[in-house]
Design a protein around this motif. Structure first.
Motif, PDB file in Angstrom:
ATOM      1  N   ALA A 129       0.868  -1.038  -0.053  1.00 44.77           N
ATOM      2  CA  ALA A 129      -0.105  -0.131   0.100  1.00 44.77           C
ATOM      3  C   ALA A 129       0.939   1.372  -0.065  1.00 44.77           C
ATOM      4  CB  ALA A 129      -0.992  -0.094   1.143  1.00 44.77           C
ATOM      5  N   ARG A 130       1.971   1.395   0.655  1.00 43.00           N
ATOM      6  CA  ARG A 130       2.808   2.499   0.567  1.00 43.00           C
ATOM      7  C   ARG A 130       3.357   2.635  -0.290  1.00 43.00           C
ATOM      8  NH1 ARG A 130       5.728   0.853   4.246  1.00 43.00           N
ATOM      9  NH2 ARG A 130       4.868   1.678   6.279  1.00 43.00           N
ATOM     10  N   GLU A 131       3.709   1.756  -1.257  1.00 45.02           N
ATOM     11  CA  GLU A 131       4.563   1.973  -2.684  1.00 45.02           C
ATOM     12  C   GLU A 131       3.667   2.614  -3.470  1.00 45.02           C
ATOM     13  OE1 GLU A 131       4.793  -0.444  -0.673  1.00 45.02           O
ATOM     14  OE2 GLU A 131       7.004  -0.726  -0.015  1.00 45.02           O
ATOM     15  N   MET A 132       2.219   1.927  -3.438  1.00 48.75           N
ATOM     16  CA  MET A 132       1.196   2.109  -4.438  1.00 48.75           C
ATOM     17  C   MET A 132       0.768   3.670  -4.276  1.00 48.75           C
ATOM     18  SD  MET A 132      -2.812   0.501  -4.509  1.00 48.75           S
ATOM     19  CE  MET A 132      -2.985   1.226  -3.046  1.00 48.75           C
ATOM     20  N   LEU A 133       0.441   3.961  -3.030  1.00 51.39           N
ATOM     21  CA  LEU A 133       0.274   5.570  -2.903  1.00 51.39           C
ATOM     22  C   LEU A 133       1.278   6.315  -3.193  1.00 51.39           C
ATOM     23  CD1 LEU A 133      -1.492   5.163   0.644  1.00 51.39           C
ATOM     24  CD2 LEU A 133      -2.649   5.471  -1.532  1.00 51.39           C
ATOM     25  N   ARG A 134       2.689   5.920  -3.185  1.00 47.57           N
ATOM     26  CA  ARG A 134       3.510   6.869  -3.513  1.00 47.57           C
ATOM     27  C   ARG A 134       3.593   7.024  -4.973  1.00 47.57           C
ATOM     28  NH1 ARG A 134       7.747   3.908  -2.064  1.00 47.57           N
ATOM     29  NH2 ARG A 134       7.764   4.447   0.215  1.00 47.57           N
ATOM     30  N   VAL A 135       3.470   5.916  -5.817  1.00 43.79           N
ATOM     31  CA  VAL A 135       3.313   5.974  -7.303  1.00 43.79           C
ATOM     32  C   VAL A 135       1.990   6.777  -7.715  1.00 43.79           C
ATOM     33  CG1 VAL A 135       3.286   4.792  -9.369  1.00 43.79           C
ATOM     34  CG2 VAL A 135       4.525   3.929  -7.398  1.00 43.79           C
ATOM     35  N   LEU A 136       0.924   6.565  -7.116  1.00 42.70           N
ATOM     36  CA  LEU A 136      -0.399   7.501  -7.435  1.00 42.70           C
ATOM     37  C   LEU A 136      -0.219   8.832  -7.077  1.00 42.70           C
ATOM     38  CD1 LEU A 136      -3.105   4.488  -6.575  1.00 42.70           C
ATOM     39  CD2 LEU A 136      -2.024   5.152  -8.779  1.00 42.70           C
ATOM     40  N   LYS A 137       0.542   9.149  -6.342  1.00 41.16           N
ATOM     41  CA  LYS A 137       0.654  10.576  -5.823  1.00 41.16           C
ATOM     42  C   LYS A 137       1.060  11.565  -6.948  1.00 41.16           C
ATOM     43  CE  LYS A 137       2.683  13.595  -2.530  1.00 41.16           C
ATOM     44  NZ  LYS A 137       3.709  13.621  -1.041  1.00 41.16           N
ATOM     45  N   GLY A 138       1.827  10.846  -7.999  1.00 40.65           N
ATOM     46  CA  GLY A 138       2.293  11.656  -9.049  1.00 40.65           C
ATOM     47  C   GLY A 138       1.366  11.559 -10.360  1.00 40.65           C
ATOM     48  N   ILE A 139       0.193  10.678 -10.112  1.00 34.50           N
ATOM     49  CA  ILE A 139      -0.493  10.494 -11.549  1.00 34.50           C
ATOM     50  C   ILE A 139      -1.860  11.120 -10.959  1.00 34.50           C
ATOM     51  CG2 ILE A 139      -1.358   8.757 -13.062  1.00 34.50           C
ATOM     52  CD1 ILE A 139       1.007   7.109 -12.197  1.00 34.50           C
ATOM     53  N   PRO A 140      -2.457  12.313 -11.345  1.00 33.07           N
ATOM     54  CA  PRO A 140      -3.625  12.813 -10.907  1.00 33.07           C
ATOM     55  C   PRO A 140      -4.808  12.216 -11.665  1.00 33.07           C
ATOM     56  CG  PRO A 140      -2.402  14.383 -12.356  1.00 33.07           C
ATOM     57  CD  PRO A 140      -1.311  13.268 -11.955  1.00 33.07           C
ATOM     58  N   GLN A 141      -4.562  11.506 -12.658  1.00 28.64           N
ATOM     59  CA  GLN A 141      -5.824  11.077 -13.492  1.00 28.64           C
ATOM     60  C   GLN A 141      -6.217   9.789 -12.920  1.00 28.64           C
ATOM     61  OE1 GLN A 141      -2.792  11.833 -15.097  1.00 28.64           O
ATOM     62  NE2 GLN A 141      -3.066  13.318 -16.584  1.00 28.64           N
ATOM     63  N   VAL A 142      -5.322   9.153 -12.026  1.00 32.99           N
ATOM     64  CA  VAL A 142      -5.892   7.659 -11.302  1.00 32.99           C
ATOM     65  C   VAL A 142      -6.070   8.205  -9.956  1.00 32.99           C
ATOM     66  CG1 VAL A 142      -5.200   5.471 -10.827  1.00 32.99           C
ATOM     67  CG2 VAL A 142      -4.597   6.399 -12.901  1.00 32.99           C
ATOM     68  N   ASN A 143      -7.279   8.221  -9.481  1.00 34.49           N
ATOM     69  CA  ASN A 143      -7.748   8.242  -8.173  1.00 34.49           C
ATOM     70  C   ASN A 143      -8.219   7.236  -7.305  1.00 34.49           C
ATOM     71  OD1 ASN A 143      -7.617  11.186  -8.623  1.00 34.49           O
ATOM     72  ND2 ASN A 143      -9.555  11.000  -9.698  1.00 34.49           N
TER      73      ASN A 143
END
Length: 256
Positions: free
Chosen positions: A159-173
């Motif tokens: 979960a920590r790594e997933m949130l870190r990657v999604l933080k830089g992708i605003p098109q994926v919420n």
């Protein structure tokens, strides 16, 4: 005569404004002509006659209807549903995200960074995943599948790594996730990501469990050790008075 020809010279130079011209049509060289009688007999003699089947057609089984397009589509739908079931069954973390349109290069980059943490991206249709969830223990995830969604699946709880990657992708919420058969909201996933690792948690648990028995053992040993110390001190005092062999009760009777 010369005057007459001179007077009508203007007729040779005058042309009417509208002229009707008739063009000659082509001659028709091919007309229908009946086939010659000899040729008709030749064509009838040389006409191909297919051989008769050895088995009458009424004795053969009825031919099967070719597979319809709907049957092929239903088979493909079953395959996709089976893949979704396998993803939920073999993954410890399944995150549901809302997907907005983005360039193909960004999609490839997102897949690359997530794959580095053993997280796979799966594009699913609501018509495929909703019937699967309705018949499983993950039916509480159905309210999340109302738009175009993607699944982030992993055999580990990253979960920590997933949130870190999604933080830089605003098109994926991130909408929610199912981690270790526990359905979590976005806030729940964020709280889960702040927890220590499993090894650290196990070490803290073992330390806490070992502390209570040690304290209990020290408390249980405190009384006997204190009693032993008092008895040793009492024996030493008795030896100092010159009666080392008498027990404490007999020495008390002798004094009376």
């Amino acid at each position: 005569m010369a005057a007459l020809s001179g007077g009508k010279g203007w007729l040779r130079g005058w042309l009417p404004a509208l002229q009707l011209l008739r063009r000659g049509s082509k001659a028709v060289t091919r007309h229908w002509k009946a086939m010659h009688f000899q040729r008709q007999k030749l064509m009838a003699v040389t006409e191909y006659v297919p051989p008769r089947p050895t088995v009458p057609p009424r004795c053969l089984p009825a031919p099967r209807d070719p597979p319809q397009e709907e049957d092929a589509m239903s088979g493909y739908v079953r395959l996709l549903r089976r893949q979704v079931e396998q993803a939920f069954r073999s993954s410890r973390m399944v995150a549901v995200c809302q997907y907005n349109s983005m360039p193909d290069e960004d999609v490839v980059t997102m897949r690359h960074y997530l794959r580095k943490h053993n997280i796979e991206v799966k594009f699913v249709l609501n018509e495929i995943v909703r019937p699967v969830l309705a018949q499983s223990k993950y039916r509480n995830l159905l309210p999340l599948f109302v738009c175009r969604n993607i699944l982030l699946v992993s055999p580990e709880t990253r979960a920590r790594e997933m949130l870190r990657v999604l933080k830089g992708i605003p098109q994926v919420n991130l909408l929610g996730a199912c981690i270790d058969d526990t359905i979590l909201s976005r806030r729940g996933v964020e709280n889960f990501a702040q927890l220590p690792s499993l090894e650290a948690s196990q070490g803290q648990t073992v330390g806490a469990l070992a502390l209570l028995p040690s304290q209990t053992s020290s408390l249980l040993q405190r009384g006997p050790s204190l009693l032993t110390a008092l008895l040793d001190e009492h024996i030493r005092r008795l030896r100092g008075t010159g009666a080392p062999g008498k027990p404490p009760q007999e020495q008390g009777k002798g004094n009376h």
